[in-house]
Write an enzyme that holds these catalytic residues in place. Structure first.
Site, short mmCIF file in Angstrom:
data_model
loop_
_atom_site.label_atom_id
_atom_site.label_comp_id
_atom_site.label_asym_id
_atom_site.label_seq_id
_atom_site.Cartn_x
_atom_site.Cartn_y
_atom_site.Cartn_z
N PHE A 130 0.86 -1.18 0.00
CA PHE A 130 0.00 0.00 0.00
C PHE A 130 0.89 1.23 0.00
O PHE A 130 1.73 1.39 0.88
CB PHE A 130 -0.93 0.03 1.22
CG PHE A 130 -1.81 1.24 1.21
CD1 PHE A 130 -2.85 1.37 0.29
CD2 PHE A 130 -1.60 2.28 2.11
CE1 PHE A 130 -3.66 2.50 0.27
CE2 PHE A 130 -2.42 3.41 2.10
CZ PHE A 130 -3.44 3.52 1.17
N ASP A 215 9.16 2.89 1.55
CA ASP A 215 7.95 3.56 2.01
C ASP A 215 7.82 3.29 3.50
O ASP A 215 7.38 2.21 3.92
CB ASP A 215 6.73 3.03 1.24
CG ASP A 215 5.44 3.72 1.69
OD1 ASP A 215 5.45 4.38 2.75
OD2 ASP A 215 4.42 3.58 0.98
N LYS A 244 2.40 10.06 8.17
CA LYS A 244 1.69 9.59 9.36
C LYS A 244 2.30 10.15 10.66
O LYS A 244 2.01 11.28 10.99
CB LYS A 244 1.61 8.06 9.36
CG LYS A 244 0.73 7.56 8.19
CD LYS A 244 0.07 6.21 8.41
CE LYS A 244 -1.06 5.98 7.44
NZ LYS A 244 -0.76 5.14 6.29
C1 LIG Z 1 -0.96 5.44 4.85
C2 LIG Z 1 0.10 5.02 3.92
C3 LIG Z 1 0.36 5.74 2.72
C4 LIG Z 1 -0.52 6.88 2.26
O1 LIG Z 1 -0.52 7.97 3.13
P1 LIG Z 1 -1.67 9.09 2.95
O2 LIG Z 1 -1.27 10.14 3.95
O3 LIG Z 1 -2.97 8.46 3.24
O4 LIG Z 1 -1.59 9.59 1.56
C5 LIG Z 1 1.42 5.34 1.94
N1 LIG Z 1 2.18 4.28 2.30
C6 LIG Z 1 1.96 3.58 3.42
C7 LIG Z 1 2.87 2.44 3.76
C8 LIG Z 1 0.91 3.90 4.25
O5 LIG Z 1 0.66 3.18 5.35
#
Ligand SMILES: *Cc1c(COP(=O)(O)O)cnc(C)c1O
Length: 396
Positions: A130, A215, A244
């Site tokens: 994700f 990521d 986050k």
């Molecule tokens: C939440 C998340 C995203 C996306 O972040 P947003 O602030 O919702 O755009 C991307 N990568 C990972 C691993 C995430 O958990």
């Protein structure tokens, strides 16, 4: 009109929070919830942290926003602190995780362009990843629920199985730019990379002149007990997306890179109107103050181990419900034998415990990083009670 004023893309539940206090959320009718979802790994300092509130209030009253066309003493100061604390030499600030990943993808493509190898434009990505909800980031995953109906998606991504180094190596060709990977998959099911896998990707990138793009939007910023999850593996990336926890609830993200990897990102190649504005920088600095306080990350490691032990001890008592625990630090997932979404709803509605569902039938346990033993005990009590009185819902 049948459609709601809020575009109905979320399955919003009955919890309607109006206030937060530390590790608790308070709903419209005054009901309290133990918040082990933390805004999906966002509220690192819990709710209503005095230092964060103070910093935002002070900056809001001083200077909220100016264009990135002007010099940014606030951005320079925060970026320097991130550079000092990580592998990175340079930082681009964003407002969200998806934007941080977009910047990471652009930085990787632009590196090879600057190297005179524009054909190296494809990132190898991993099943059940994700990376966000923009067109670029949904193109980087293979999850149909995020992609269906949004075609045509962007070319330039090739998905192979997660934790399968041989598959990643076999996918490398003359168009490969690098790897984009979560060190611990969050949304996909709270699965940590194996050491062989993540170290192996680093070695493959080095051997083939490719970039390792991490990521760490969910697993970074203290969540696993290290400042960033890759530290557990003894490797560093070339580029990394962060969000986050970095803002503790204020919308903030960042793309960090080495000088070499960022060589293509010259004047005019990228931008953001809000990204890195003084208000966001004040929030970010306040969160960083706390995370880098001596002992803070050691405490996350300690409470992470305690939480893990407590969950592992609980599981054999409820064999019909729980299968196993996986994760790192305060990023734990419980794989269920019953439907995870129904169980998350049961915990929320009947036991006042907030958790989040993830892929692979996992319940995510993502508390604020400031929890203590009492919160762990309360969480496990609620999980156990929830397991005892859970009844499999009738099919609709
Ligand atoms: C939440 C998340 C995203 C996306 O972040 P947003 O602030 O919702 O755009 C991307 N990568 C990972 C691993 C995430 O958990």
């Amino acid at each position: 009109m049948a459609i709601t004023p809020l575009m109905p893309v979320y399955p919003r539940c009955g919890v309607r929070p109006v206030r937060g206090e530390g590790c608790y959320l308070i709903g419209e009718r005054g009901e309290r919830y133990l918040d082990f979802a933390a805004g999906i790994a966002v509220n690192a300092l819990g709710h209503s942290n005095a230092h964060l509130i103070g910093a935002i209030q002070k900056q809001a009253a001083t200077l909220m926003h100016v264009s990135n066309l002007y010099g940014s003493p606030q951005g320079e100061h925060f970026a320097q602190r991130l550079v000092d604390a990580t592998f990175a030499d340079t930082v681009f600030f964003t407002n969200s995780g998806a934007e941080a990943v977009e910047c990471a993808i652009k930085t990787a493509r632009r590196y090879h362009y600057a190297q005179g190898r524009p054909e190296r434009h494809t990132l190898i990505t991993f099943a059940n990843a994700f990376h966000g909800r923009t067109l670029g980031t949904i193109s980087a995953t293979n999850q149909p629920k995020m992609r269906d109906g949004f075609e045509p998606l962007l070319p330039g991504f090739q998905v192979v199985p997660f934790n399968d180094l041989a598959a990643a190596e076999a996918a490398i060709d003359e168009e490969t730019a690098g790897f984009l990977v979560e060190p611990v998959q969050g949304e996909g099911g709270m699965t940590p990379s194996t050491p062989e896998f993540l170290k192996g990707l680093r070695a493959l990138a080095d051997r083939h002149g490719l970039l390792l793009v991490l990521d760490e939007v969910q697993c970074g910023y203290g969540r696993t007990g290290a400042f960033f999850a890759h530290e557990h593996y003894g490797i560093t990336p070339d580029i990394m997306a962060v969000a986050k926890g970095i803002g503790g609830g204020f919308p903030l993200g960042a793309c960090l890179a080495t000088e070499k990897a960022a060589q293509g990102m010259v004047i005019g190649t990228h931008g953001s109107t809000y990204g890195g504005n003084p208000l966001a920088m004040a929030a970010g600095e306040a969160v960083l103050d706390v995370i880098l306080e001596p002992g803070f990350l050691q405490n996350v490691t300690r409470t992470g181990e305690r939480l893990r032990q407590a969950l592992e001890q609980m599981i054999p008592n409820h064999e019909a419900i729980f299968e196993d625990v996986r994760g790192l630090g305060l990023m734990q997932g419980i794989k269920l034998k019953v439907d995870n979404r129904a169980f998350v709803a049961h915990l929320r509605n009947n036991h006042g415990l907030l958790t989040v569902a993830a892929g692979d039938n996992v319940v995510r346990v993502l508390p604020p990083l400031i929890i203590d033993e009492s919160h762990i005990a309360e969480c496990v009590e609620k999980l156990s009670a929830g397991a005892r009185d859970f009844t499999v819902p009738e099919p609709a």
